[in-house]
Design a protein around this motif. Structure first.
Motif, PDB file in Angstrom:
ATOM      1  N   LEU A  86      23.525  52.578  22.548  1.00 29.55           N
ATOM      2  CA  LEU A  86      24.856  51.975  22.440  1.00 29.55           C
ATOM      3  C   LEU A  86      25.749  52.371  23.610  1.00 29.55           C
ATOM      4  CD1 LEU A  86      25.469  52.389  18.611  1.00 29.55           C
ATOM      5  CD2 LEU A  86      25.008  50.256  19.844  1.00 29.55           C
ATOM      6  N   GLU A  87      25.635  53.612  24.077  1.00 34.17           N
ATOM      7  CA  GLU A  87      26.421  54.040  25.233  1.00 34.17           C
ATOM      8  C   GLU A  87      26.025  53.250  26.477  1.00 34.17           C
ATOM      9  OE1 GLU A  87      25.727  58.249  25.357  1.00 34.17           O
ATOM     10  OE2 GLU A  87      27.400  58.685  24.009  1.00 34.17           O
ATOM     11  N   MET A  88      24.732  52.998  26.650  1.00 29.14           N
ATOM     12  CA  MET A  88      24.274  52.210  27.792  1.00 29.14           C
ATOM     13  C   MET A  88      24.785  50.770  27.693  1.00 29.14           C
ATOM     14  SD  MET A  88      20.377  53.673  28.355  1.00 29.14           S
ATOM     15  CE  MET A  88      19.852  52.094  28.908  1.00 29.14           C
ATOM     16  N   GLU A  89      24.706  50.192  26.502  1.00 25.70           N
ATOM     17  CA  GLU A  89      25.202  48.827  26.313  1.00 25.70           C
ATOM     18  C   GLU A  89      26.696  48.753  26.578  1.00 25.70           C
ATOM     19  OE1 GLU A  89      23.987  47.737  22.373  1.00 25.70           O
ATOM     20  OE2 GLU A  89      21.875  47.564  22.941  1.00 25.70           O
ATOM     21  N   ASN A  90      27.431  49.758  26.130  1.00 31.99           N
ATOM     22  CA  ASN A  90      28.871  49.804  26.340  1.00 31.99           C
ATOM     23  C   ASN A  90      29.196  49.872  27.831  1.00 31.99           C
ATOM     24  OD1 ASN A  90      31.554  49.864  25.517  1.00 31.99           O
ATOM     25  ND2 ASN A  90      31.595  52.097  25.428  1.00 31.99           N
ATOM     26  N   LYS A  94      31.347  47.219  30.052  1.00 32.32           N
ATOM     27  CA  LYS A  94      32.501  47.623  30.856  1.00 32.32           C
ATOM     28  C   LYS A  94      32.373  47.101  32.284  1.00 32.32           C
ATOM     29  CE  LYS A  94      33.736  51.977  28.589  1.00 32.32           C
ATOM     30  NZ  LYS A  94      33.773  53.443  28.770  1.00 32.32           N
ATOM     31  N   ARG A  95      31.178  47.246  32.845  1.00 32.43           N
ATOM     32  CA  ARG A  95      30.965  46.785  34.220  1.00 32.43           C
ATOM     33  C   ARG A  95      31.072  45.263  34.310  1.00 32.43           C
ATOM     34  NH1 ARG A  95      26.225  50.621  36.784  1.00 32.43           N
ATOM     35  NH2 ARG A  95      27.273  52.583  36.309  1.00 32.43           N
ATOM     36  N   ALA A  96      30.559  44.569  33.319  1.00 28.06           N
ATOM     37  CA  ALA A  96      30.641  43.110  33.309  1.00 28.06           C
ATOM     38  C   ALA A  96      32.099  42.666  33.193  1.00 28.06           C
ATOM     39  CB  ALA A  96      29.815  42.533  32.161  1.00 28.06           C
ATOM     40  N   ALA A  97      32.866  43.329  32.327  1.00 35.33           N
ATOM     41  CA  ALA A  97      34.275  42.985  32.164  1.00 35.33           C
ATOM     42  C   ALA A  97      35.040  43.221  33.465  1.00 35.33           C
ATOM     43  CB  ALA A  97      34.892  43.793  31.023  1.00 35.33           C
ATOM     44  N   ALA A  98      34.747  44.336  34.138  1.00 36.56           N
ATOM     45  CA  ALA A  98      35.410  44.627  35.409  1.00 36.56           C
ATOM     46  C   ALA A  98      35.034  43.597  36.461  1.00 36.56           C
ATOM     47  CB  ALA A  98      35.046  46.036  35.880  1.00 36.56           C
ATOM     48  N   PHE A 100      34.069  40.421  35.991  1.00 41.59           N
ATOM     49  CA  PHE A 100      34.698  39.133  35.717  1.00 41.59           C
ATOM     50  C   PHE A 100      36.210  39.193  35.875  1.00 41.59           C
ATOM     51  CE2 PHE A 100      30.663  38.395  33.376  1.00 41.59           C
ATOM     52  CZ  PHE A 100      30.215  37.336  34.152  1.00 41.59           C
ATOM     53  N   ALA A 101      36.813  40.336  35.636  1.00 42.37           N
ATOM     54  CA  ALA A 101      38.260  40.480  35.824  1.00 42.37           C
ATOM     55  C   ALA A 101      38.590  40.386  37.299  1.00 42.37           C
ATOM     56  CB  ALA A 101      38.733  41.823  35.255  1.00 42.37           C
ATOM     57  N   ARG A 102      37.784  40.999  38.165  1.00 38.20           N
ATOM     58  CA  ARG A 102      37.998  40.907  39.610  1.00 38.20           C
ATOM     59  C   ARG A 102      37.816  39.478  40.091  1.00 38.20           C
ATOM     60  NH1 ARG A 102      33.860  43.710  41.973  1.00 38.20           N
ATOM     61  NH2 ARG A 102      33.302  44.809  40.102  1.00 38.20           N
ATOM     62  N   GLU A 103      36.875  38.791  39.545  1.00 42.02           N
ATOM     63  CA  GLU A 103      36.594  37.415  39.972  1.00 42.02           C
ATOM     64  C   GLU A 103      37.764  36.492  39.645  1.00 42.02           C
ATOM     65  OE1 GLU A 103      33.387  34.578  38.303  1.00 42.02           O
ATOM     66  OE2 GLU A 103      32.408  35.851  39.788  1.00 42.02           O
ATOM     67  N   ASN A 104      38.444  36.710  38.539  1.00 42.66           N
ATOM     68  CA  ASN A 104      39.553  35.845  38.149  1.00 42.66           C
ATOM     69  C   ASN A 104      40.838  36.167  38.892  1.00 42.66           C
ATOM     70  OD1 ASN A 104      37.997  34.442  36.337  1.00 42.66           O
ATOM     71  ND2 ASN A 104      38.516  35.787  34.614  1.00 42.66           N
ATOM     72  N   ILE A 105      40.980  37.370  39.437  1.00 39.86           N
ATOM     73  CA  ILE A 105      42.198  37.782  40.121  1.00 39.86           C
ATOM     74  C   ILE A 105      42.264  37.255  41.548  1.00 39.86           C
ATOM     75  CG2 ILE A 105      43.450  39.813  40.985  1.00 39.86           C
ATOM     76  CD1 ILE A 105      42.556  41.296  38.519  1.00 39.86           C
ATOM     77  N   LEU A 106      41.150  37.099  42.187  1.00 39.34           N
ATOM     78  CA  LEU A 106      41.116  36.694  43.581  1.00 39.34           C
ATOM     79  C   LEU A 106      41.821  35.331  43.777  1.00 39.34           C
ATOM     80  CD1 LEU A 106      37.478  37.678  44.541  1.00 39.34           C
ATOM     81  CD2 LEU A 106      39.583  38.883  45.112  1.00 39.34           C
ATOM     82  N   PRO A 107      42.598  35.192  44.879  1.00 34.41           N
ATOM     83  CA  PRO A 107      43.272  33.915  45.122  1.00 34.41           C
ATOM     84  C   PRO A 107      42.257  32.819  45.421  1.00 34.41           C
ATOM     85  CG  PRO A 107      43.636  35.460  46.934  1.00 34.41           C
ATOM     86  CD  PRO A 107      42.862  36.189  45.877  1.00 34.41           C
ATOM     87  N   LYS A 108      42.638  31.639  45.058  1.00 38.16           N
ATOM     88  CA  LYS A 108      41.735  30.489  45.247  1.00 38.16           C
ATOM     89  C   LYS A 108      42.092  29.722  46.477  1.00 38.16           C
ATOM     90  CE  LYS A 108      40.623  30.054  40.457  1.00 38.16           C
ATOM     91  NZ  LYS A 108      40.338  29.278  39.367  1.00 38.16           N
TER      92      LYS A 108
END
Length: 108
Positions: A86-90, A94-98, A100-108
């Motif tokens: 479960l710790e590995m999955e978590n 976390k890395r996936a969320a980070a 995708f969050a970076r991908e949405n912040i970048l200017p288009k």
């Protein structure tokens, strides 16, 4: 050269079969011989036989509350493996969320 191969440490001896341990504990409980003499006769260490006795006492519901029963040890091992998974999955989430969050912040 150790164990026939340079640099290789000698392997641990195979554990004694459960039936052997049970019979050794039964013999020790009869009190016919001292723990030291019985251990010597069985070609095991005295501390090994004492550990088997303590574990058998815990498994039989003895007063030793400091030692887990064999069932509790097995359950703990399963829970630790599950916790690690479960710790590995978590961490992956976390890395996936980070990412995708970076991908949405970048200017288009």
């Amino acid at each position: 050269m150790v164990d026939g191969i340079a640099g290789r440490m000698p392997s641990m001896p195979a554990p004694h079969p459960a039936e052997f341990r049970q019979r050794a504990v039964a013999l020790a409980r009869t009190g016919g011989k001292t723990i030291a003499q019985l251990a010597k006769d069985l070609s095991i260490s005295e501390s090994c036989l004492r550990n088997w006795l303590a574990q058998a006492d815990a498994d039989d519901g003895g007063n030793n509350t400091e030692r887990l029963t064999s069932t509790e040890k097995q359950e703990l091992a399963v829970l630790r493996r599950r916790n690690h998974q479960l710790e590995m999955e978590n961490e992956i989430l976390k890395r996936a969320a980070a990412y995708f969050a970076r991908e949405n912040i970048l200017p288009k």
